[in-house]
Each structure stands twice: as C-alpha cells, then as structure tokens.
Design a protein around this motif. Structure first.
Motif, mmCIF file in Angstrom:
data_model
loop_
_atom_site.group_PDB
_atom_site.id
_atom_site.type_symbol
_atom_site.label_atom_id
_atom_site.label_comp_id
_atom_site.label_asym_id
_atom_site.label_seq_id
_atom_site.Cartn_x
_atom_site.Cartn_y
_atom_site.Cartn_z
ATOM 1 N N ALA A 150 0.826 -1.140 0.147
ATOM 2 C CA ALA A 150 0.087 0.097 0.218
ATOM 3 C C ALA A 150 0.970 1.291 -0.162
ATOM 4 C CB ALA A 150 -0.993 -0.176 1.294
ATOM 5 N N GLN A 151 2.077 1.200 -0.739
ATOM 6 C CA GLN A 151 2.758 2.472 -0.931
ATOM 7 C C GLN A 151 2.059 3.568 -1.437
ATOM 8 O OE1 GLN A 151 5.236 2.728 0.862
ATOM 9 N NE2 GLN A 151 6.145 0.724 1.064
ATOM 10 N N PRO A 152 2.151 4.850 -1.151
ATOM 11 C CA PRO A 152 1.487 5.961 -1.830
ATOM 12 C C PRO A 152 2.231 6.584 -2.933
ATOM 13 C CG PRO A 152 2.939 6.811 0.225
ATOM 14 C CD PRO A 152 3.100 5.107 -0.009
ATOM 15 N N PHE A 153 2.892 5.412 -3.756
ATOM 16 C CA PHE A 153 3.356 5.795 -5.310
ATOM 17 C C PHE A 153 3.400 4.589 -5.854
ATOM 18 C CE2 PHE A 153 6.906 4.663 -2.017
ATOM 19 C CZ PHE A 153 7.278 3.706 -2.879
ATOM 20 N N ARG A 154 3.685 4.917 -6.979
ATOM 21 C CA ARG A 154 3.674 3.510 -8.054
ATOM 22 C C ARG A 154 5.124 4.139 -9.059
ATOM 23 N NH1 ARG A 154 1.167 2.092 -4.710
ATOM 24 N NH2 ARG A 154 -0.755 0.656 -4.873
ATOM 25 N N THR A 155 5.819 3.139 -9.472
ATOM 26 C CA THR A 155 7.098 3.178 -10.210
ATOM 27 C C THR A 155 6.460 2.853 -11.653
ATOM 28 O OG1 THR A 155 8.350 2.470 -8.456
ATOM 29 C CG2 THR A 155 9.343 2.521 -10.792
ATOM 30 N N SER A 156 6.803 3.782 -12.591
ATOM 31 C CA SER A 156 6.336 3.528 -14.109
ATOM 32 C C SER A 156 7.187 2.458 -14.606
ATOM 33 C CB SER A 156 6.375 4.751 -14.742
ATOM 34 O OG SER A 156 7.803 5.448 -14.660
ATOM 35 N N LEU A 157 6.998 2.190 -15.845
ATOM 36 C CA LEU A 157 7.672 1.280 -16.413
ATOM 37 C C LEU A 157 8.759 2.085 -17.023
ATOM 38 C CD1 LEU A 157 7.845 -1.501 -18.041
ATOM 39 C CD2 LEU A 157 6.637 -0.447 -19.953
ATOM 40 N N ALA A 158 8.791 3.054 -17.492
ATOM 41 C CA ALA A 158 9.643 4.003 -17.957
ATOM 42 C C ALA A 158 10.822 4.070 -17.076
ATOM 43 C CB ALA A 158 9.359 5.321 -18.648
ATOM 44 N N GLU A 159 10.258 4.421 -15.573
ATOM 45 C CA GLU A 159 11.446 4.574 -14.734
ATOM 46 C C GLU A 159 12.374 3.559 -14.430
ATOM 47 O OE1 GLU A 159 10.048 7.183 -10.995
ATOM 48 O OE2 GLU A 159 8.326 6.067 -11.889
ATOM 49 N N ILE A 160 11.721 2.109 -14.570
ATOM 50 C CA ILE A 160 12.311 0.889 -14.211
ATOM 51 C C ILE A 160 13.223 0.708 -15.638
ATOM 52 C CG2 ILE A 160 12.141 -1.621 -14.430
ATOM 53 C CD1 ILE A 160 10.996 -0.535 -11.905
ATOM 54 N N GLY A 161 12.982 1.158 -16.771
ATOM 55 C CA GLY A 161 13.792 0.952 -17.950
ATOM 56 C C GLY A 161 15.020 1.941 -17.920
ATOM 57 N N ASP A 162 14.683 3.193 -17.280
ATOM 58 C CA ASP A 162 15.687 4.161 -17.157
ATOM 59 C C ASP A 162 17.113 3.558 -16.189
ATOM 60 O OD1 ASP A 162 16.679 6.707 -17.458
ATOM 61 O OD2 ASP A 162 16.035 7.611 -15.756
ATOM 62 N N GLU A 163 16.623 2.700 -15.276
ATOM 63 C CA GLU A 163 17.658 2.207 -14.369
ATOM 64 C C GLU A 163 18.953 1.514 -15.200
ATOM 65 O OE1 GLU A 163 17.980 2.658 -10.921
ATOM 66 O OE2 GLU A 163 16.326 3.928 -11.413
ATOM 67 N N PHE A 164 18.669 0.924 -16.486
ATOM 68 C CA PHE A 164 19.591 0.291 -17.145
ATOM 69 C C PHE A 164 20.572 1.437 -17.732
ATOM 70 C CE2 PHE A 164 16.311 -2.734 -16.780
ATOM 71 C CZ PHE A 164 17.060 -3.859 -16.638
ATOM 72 N N ASP A 165 20.106 2.763 -17.798
ATOM 73 C CA ASP A 165 21.149 3.745 -18.311
ATOM 74 C C ASP A 165 21.887 4.474 -17.178
ATOM 75 O OD1 ASP A 165 20.424 3.341 -21.098
ATOM 76 O OD2 ASP A 165 18.509 4.498 -20.633
ATOM 77 N N ASP A 166 21.736 3.940 -16.071
ATOM 78 C CA ASP A 166 22.258 4.671 -14.623
ATOM 79 C C ASP A 166 24.011 4.706 -14.877
ATOM 80 O OD1 ASP A 166 23.336 5.235 -12.242
ATOM 81 O OD2 ASP A 166 21.660 4.299 -11.038
ATOM 82 N N PRO A 167 24.451 5.830 -14.951
ATOM 83 C CA PRO A 167 25.724 6.007 -15.353
ATOM 84 C C PRO A 167 26.794 5.240 -14.094
ATOM 85 C CG PRO A 167 24.954 7.927 -14.367
ATOM 86 C CD PRO A 167 23.808 7.302 -14.829
ATOM 87 N N GLY A 168 26.018 4.823 -12.886
ATOM 88 C CA GLY A 168 26.910 4.177 -11.783
ATOM 89 C C GLY A 168 26.551 2.734 -11.652
ATOM 90 N N ARG A 169 25.989 2.118 -12.752
ATOM 91 C CA ARG A 169 25.611 0.738 -12.617
ATOM 92 C C ARG A 169 26.030 -0.109 -13.775
ATOM 93 N NH1 ARG A 169 19.511 -0.274 -11.012
ATOM 94 N NH2 ARG A 169 20.517 -0.372 -8.855
ATOM 95 N N ASP A 170 26.712 -1.254 -13.706
ATOM 96 C CA ASP A 170 26.699 -2.066 -14.847
ATOM 97 C C ASP A 170 25.706 -3.238 -14.409
ATOM 98 O OD1 ASP A 170 27.475 -4.056 -16.665
ATOM 99 O OD2 ASP A 170 29.607 -4.462 -15.841
#
Length: 357
Positions: A46-66
C-alpha cells in the motif's frame, strides 16, 4: 586502513541458489517483468506511489551501474520475476564513496529466504564496488525504506548490519488555500527552466547542497540521468543577470569558469516532476518539487519561498490539487520550518539505513 581494507569485500560472489528458481543478472529486455514485480510489491505494501515502466527502464542507463555485474534477479519456472536486487554508485562523489541498494521480493514468496539472499548478495556486491574504488575515502552502503513498508524488510537489513542514519518526510500543500506572493530582490529574475540553463542549474545545485548532510557533487552524467518524470513546464530558476564581480569571485571554481565563459549565473532553482502514476493511489493530483536549492551566497533573500510560491501557482494553473516535496527532517538550512510556514504538512516518510565504512 584503506577503503579497500574496510570494505572487507568477498573474493567471490556466488548467485543465490533456490530450488525451482534461476538467479541471473538483469537485462533491458527484463524491464516489463521487473515492473510487474515492483508493482505487485507496491500494491501489497500500500505504498503511496507507483513506479512507472519508464522509470524501471531508465535504471539500465544509470551511469553508476553495470547491469551485468550490479544486478540480480530470481525467475521461476514460468518466467515470472519473484525477487530482484541491484547496486549503484554515484560518479562524482567527492568526500564519500556511496553504494545504493534497491530490491524486493514478490509478496506471496516472502518468508522463503529470498529477501535475505538478495540483501546478502547486494551487500557483498557493494563491498566489492567499494574495494575496487580508487578513492580512499569513507564508504557508505545505503538503502531507503518507506515508513509504511513491512517491518520484516527493515529487520532483514538490520540483521545484515545496517542501521538507521536519517529520516525524511513527504510534505504536501493544498493548492486551494491562498498562495502567498513572494517578491524577489531587485536585480534577480525568475525564468522558466530551459535546456540552455541546465548546466548552470547543476552548478547551483552542487553549491547549494555542499553543506547538506550526505550530499555529494553531481557529475554531468548523474545530473542528466533519471529524468523520465521531469516536468520542465513546472520548473523555474532565479538568475542574476548582472552578478557582482566580488560575489562571483567568492564562488567555486567551476562556477567562476562558467560565468567567465559567458554562462548564466543561476542563484536558485525549483525542478519539478509529474508523477501521474501516483495520483490514483494518493487520491489527489499533485505537482512534486524534486529539487529546490539556493546558492549559499544568495540565502536569506527569500529565493526559496519565491520559487515555491511560483511552483504552486504553476501547479494550480495546470489543475493540480496539491504541491508536494520531500525533506530531510534535520536539514541544516531550516527547510522544514520554511515549508511549514508556507502551508506544507507531513503525509508519509522514509528512512535511510546504512553501513558506514
């Protein structure tokens, strides 16, 4: 003792092993499956927010993550993701090397040891990342947990050696209430955010947050990442079109070089996001101030309240019911008191848990 010594990293980090599950790194093609898992977790808790599909995809472009080295997920025999975890650093950290952890377990598979396995893997990987750093600085492995999340999740991290370091509050302000008029000092000008101003805003942000606990300079790569929800039409800056040379001389070297090259001096900024996927679970529409800052040389001149009041008017004009933001409850600039004076009230909050090295 060096950071590599303090990190006490495992020489080898094996993937967890559970009957009926395949553990492997995440790939970009996994975005829909991970999104389904995250949505199930947020619904169950019951979190008061939802993570979008685009936000999940964005994680693959994180400059601090391989992703190949820094993520892991468990997939069942039907191809469904039942657990995941990942770590990321922040290139540009100057006084502390930080590694951020984030993960979760499908609600119906909790209690099987998957969460414990994911946290152990993430912590081990974070130690490896710290040990491989060429910067001999203090290290921190951290994660954020919502107040309303399951207590078992917090206990998982605590048993892995994490302790609570900081608390944060989410605030909202009813836009049906009168919005104050806050004038800027003579010589300063409020302008809409524009791409041409973005580097000046980054420099202002790094200056504004130099004295904030836990904050580190943002590199251009980190600054530009994660803008899936960015709402430029709701964002604004305060510029000083003719800054005093003596004031400029007292600023950081990067800003001095920027101004000397003809760049604009941004004194303050308000960057907003439009998180439409949150509105249904919140029960109201809102404009969210994701970043607010004022250069230290311009503090005490009412720039922050002027920026917030302008944001409220912009949100309201676009039909939003509330203005919202998050704040460190121990912010040294008195931000909590400022927000309260403008009518913001606490709704929910989160905590930072960390291992200090």
């Amino acid at each position: 003792m060096t950071l590599a010594d303090r990190a006490a990293a495992p020489d080898r980090l094996d993937l967890p092993a559970f009957d009926g599950l395949t553990w492997r790194p995440l790939e970009r093609a996994d975005t829909p499956g991970v999104h389904a898992l995250v949505a199930a977790i947020e619904d169950a808790d019951a979190q008061p927010f939802r993570t979008s599909l685009a936000e999940i995809g964005d994680e693959f472009d994180d400059p601090g993550r391989d992703p190949a080295a820094d993520t892991v997920a468990a997939v069942d025999g039907e191809g469904r993701f039942v657990a995941y975890g990942g770590v990321a650093t922040r290139p540009g950290d100057a006084s502390m090397v930080r590694v951020f952890l984030h993960g979760g377990v499908l609600p119906e598979r909790r209690g099987e040891g998957l969460g414990r396995a994911a946290v152990a893997w993430m912590t081990g990987r974070a130690r490896q990342v710290l040990a491989a750093s060429d910067r001999d600085l203090p290290g921190r492995i951290l994660t954020y947990l919502e107040y309303g999340g399951p207590a078992a999740e917090r206990r998982l991290y605590e048993r892995a050696g994490f302790g609570t370091l900081r608390y944060y509050a989410t605030l909202r302000r009813d836009l049906a209430d009168p919005i104050p008029v806050v004038d800027l000092p003579d010589g300063l000008r409020l302008e809409p955010w524009a791409p041409a101003l973005d580097e000046a805003v980054r420099l202002a942000h790094n200056d504004a947050f130099r004295d904030h606990w836990g904050s580190e300079p943002q590199s251009p790569e980190v600054w530009a990442h994660g803008r899936t929800l960015f709402a430029p039409q709701w964002s604004a800056v305060v510029v000083d079109p003719a800054p005093d040379p003596a004031l400029v001389a007292g600023l950081d070297a990067a800003t001095r070089a920027h101004v000397a090259a003809g760049g604009t001096l941004v004194a303050g900024y308000q960057l907003a996001i439009r998180a439409e996927q949150d509105w249904a679970v919140q029960g109201y529409t809102s404009g969210y101030t994701d970043a607010l800052g004022v250069r230290r040389a311009y503090r005490g001149r009412h720039l922050a309240p002027a920026l917030l009041a302008a944001a409220m008017r912009t949100f309201a004009a676009d039909g939003m019911q509330y203005a919202a933001l998050d704040v460190d409850t121990e912010n040294p600039t008195g931000a909590y008191g400022l927000y309260s004076s403008l009518g913001y009230e606490k709704t929910v909050g989160s905590r930072m848990l960390a291992i200090e090295l």
